[in-house]
Design a protein around this motif. Structure first.
Motif, mmCIF file in Angstrom:
data_model
loop_
_atom_site.group_PDB
_atom_site.id
_atom_site.type_symbol
_atom_site.label_atom_id
_atom_site.label_comp_id
_atom_site.label_asym_id
_atom_site.label_seq_id
_atom_site.Cartn_x
_atom_site.Cartn_y
_atom_site.Cartn_z
ATOM 1 N N HIS A 100 -43.770 86.101 72.087
ATOM 2 C CA HIS A 100 -44.398 86.749 72.618
ATOM 3 C C HIS A 100 -45.232 86.874 74.252
ATOM 4 N N SER A 101 -45.245 88.012 74.426
ATOM 5 C CA SER A 101 -46.091 87.496 76.054
ATOM 6 C C SER A 101 -47.076 88.904 76.197
ATOM 7 N N ALA A 102 -48.018 88.896 76.506
ATOM 8 C CA ALA A 102 -48.918 89.920 77.157
ATOM 9 C C ALA A 102 -49.248 90.617 77.916
ATOM 10 N N PHE A 103 -48.988 89.588 79.406
ATOM 11 C CA PHE A 103 -48.945 89.815 80.935
ATOM 12 C C PHE A 103 -47.194 89.873 81.022
ATOM 13 N N GLY A 104 -46.026 89.521 80.490
ATOM 14 C CA GLY A 104 -45.056 89.051 81.400
ATOM 15 C C GLY A 104 -44.693 87.809 81.388
ATOM 16 N N HIS A 105 -45.711 86.639 81.490
ATOM 17 C CA HIS A 105 -45.109 85.644 82.031
ATOM 18 C C HIS A 105 -43.880 84.455 81.560
ATOM 19 N N THR A 106 -44.329 85.508 79.737
ATOM 20 C CA THR A 106 -43.772 84.570 78.789
ATOM 21 C C THR A 106 -42.274 84.911 78.639
ATOM 22 N N ALA A 107 -42.515 86.189 78.572
ATOM 23 C CA ALA A 107 -41.117 87.136 78.555
ATOM 24 C C ALA A 107 -39.870 86.948 79.533
ATOM 25 N N ARG A 108 -40.780 86.288 80.972
ATOM 26 C CA ARG A 108 -40.032 85.985 82.268
ATOM 27 C C ARG A 108 -39.225 84.653 81.969
ATOM 28 N N GLN A 109 -40.155 84.066 81.140
ATOM 29 C CA GLN A 109 -39.553 82.313 80.728
ATOM 30 C C GLN A 109 -38.733 82.430 79.769
ATOM 31 N N ALA A 110 -38.355 83.522 78.726
ATOM 32 C CA ALA A 110 -37.535 83.744 77.928
ATOM 33 C C ALA A 110 -36.525 84.255 78.501
ATOM 34 N N GLU A 111 -36.540 85.085 79.095
ATOM 35 C CA GLU A 111 -35.061 86.098 80.044
ATOM 36 C C GLU A 111 -34.555 84.324 80.246
ATOM 37 N N ALA A 112 -35.270 83.600 81.254
ATOM 38 C CA ALA A 112 -34.220 82.312 81.911
ATOM 39 C C ALA A 112 -34.079 81.555 81.205
ATOM 40 N N VAL A 113 -34.866 81.268 80.177
ATOM 41 C CA VAL A 113 -34.114 80.817 78.626
ATOM 42 C C VAL A 113 -32.966 81.359 78.048
ATOM 43 N N ARG A 114 -32.639 82.681 77.823
ATOM 44 C CA ARG A 114 -31.834 83.386 77.742
ATOM 45 C C ARG A 114 -30.636 82.949 78.299
ATOM 46 N N ARG A 115 -30.864 83.351 79.872
ATOM 47 C CA ARG A 115 -29.943 83.061 81.261
ATOM 48 C C ARG A 115 -29.079 81.633 80.619
ATOM 49 N N GLY A 116 -30.018 80.688 80.495
ATOM 50 C CA GLY A 116 -29.478 79.382 80.499
ATOM 51 C C GLY A 116 -28.464 79.272 79.504
ATOM 52 N N ILE A 117 -28.602 79.904 78.343
ATOM 53 C CA ILE A 117 -28.182 79.626 76.623
ATOM 54 C C ILE A 117 -26.474 80.205 76.936
ATOM 55 N N GLU A 118 -26.719 81.184 77.648
ATOM 56 C CA GLU A 118 -25.776 82.330 77.755
ATOM 57 C C GLU A 118 -24.438 81.810 78.994
ATOM 58 N N ARG A 119 -24.783 80.364 79.937
ATOM 59 C CA ARG A 119 -23.918 79.854 80.615
ATOM 60 C C ARG A 119 -23.006 79.117 80.192
ATOM 61 N N VAL A 120 -23.672 78.450 78.740
ATOM 62 C CA VAL A 120 -22.429 77.977 77.371
ATOM 63 C C VAL A 120 -20.896 78.797 76.628
ATOM 64 N N ALA A 121 -20.464 78.101 77.323
ATOM 65 C CA ALA A 121 -19.059 78.723 76.429
ATOM 66 C C ALA A 121 -19.260 78.683 74.905
ATOM 67 N N GLY A 122 -19.054 79.341 74.176
ATOM 68 C CA GLY A 122 -19.641 79.662 72.932
ATOM 69 C C GLY A 122 -20.741 80.481 72.934
ATOM 70 N N ALA A 123 -21.944 80.208 73.177
ATOM 71 C CA ALA A 123 -23.398 80.308 72.922
ATOM 72 C C ALA A 123 -23.103 82.014 73.071
ATOM 73 N N SER A 124 -24.436 82.856 72.148
ATOM 74 C CA SER A 124 -24.444 84.028 71.984
ATOM 75 C C SER A 124 -26.387 83.533 71.854
ATOM 76 N N THR A 125 -27.526 84.354 72.110
ATOM 77 C CA THR A 125 -28.400 84.869 72.048
ATOM 78 C C THR A 125 -28.741 85.859 71.273
ATOM 79 N N LEU A 126 -30.120 85.361 70.828
ATOM 80 C CA LEU A 126 -30.742 87.261 70.305
ATOM 81 C C LEU A 126 -32.310 86.307 70.291
ATOM 82 N N HIS A 127 -32.457 87.778 71.490
ATOM 83 C CA HIS A 127 -33.144 87.726 72.206
ATOM 84 C C HIS A 127 -34.480 88.798 71.217
#
Length: 117
Positions: free
Chosen positions: A19-46
């Motif tokens: 949950h992100s009311a002002f965008g800060h947590t959304a930016r963190q979530a996006e960084a987490v998603r990008r990190g996951i997608e760097r791993v071979a075989g990993a996919s995300t449900l964002h």
């Protein structure tokens, strides 16, 4: 040089629910998603916490769930708590038993002891 981490590709799905009311947590979530997608075989449900309430079956199928919410008054935000409450049936059935989980948060300077925005 590739930005992907190349381990033997074992397909996994990692859900990122936030949950992100002002965008800060959304930016963190996006960084987490990008990190996951760097791993071979990993996919995300964002998913936002609102979206996730309608996708509980998908969360049961995920190999791991990473939760993110802002810290408000020493706790998670109200919308994130509403999402957590919506998972009570899955919890009582043990649907997430043995699932890998992690979490992240943020808060404004001086209000909490969690990471700063």
């Amino acid at each position: 040089m590739s930005n992907r981490i190349n381990y033997p590709a074992i397909p996994i799905t990692v859900a990122v629910v936030f949950h992100s009311a002002f965008g800060h947590t959304a930016r963190q979530a996006e960084a987490v998603r990008r990190g996951i997608e760097r791993v071979a075989g990993a996919s995300t449900l964002h998913l936002t916490s609102d979206e996730a309430q309608g996708r509980l079956d998908d969360l049961e199928l995920a190999d791991a769930i990473i939760f993110g919410a802002p810290t408000y008054m020493g706790s998670v935000s109200g919308p994130f708590k509403t999402f957590l409450d919506s998972t009570s049936n899955a919890y009582s059935r043990g649907a997430w038993q043995d699932k890998i989980a992690a979490g992240f948060t943020n808060s404004a300077y001086g209000l909490e002891t969690s990471s700063q925005d």
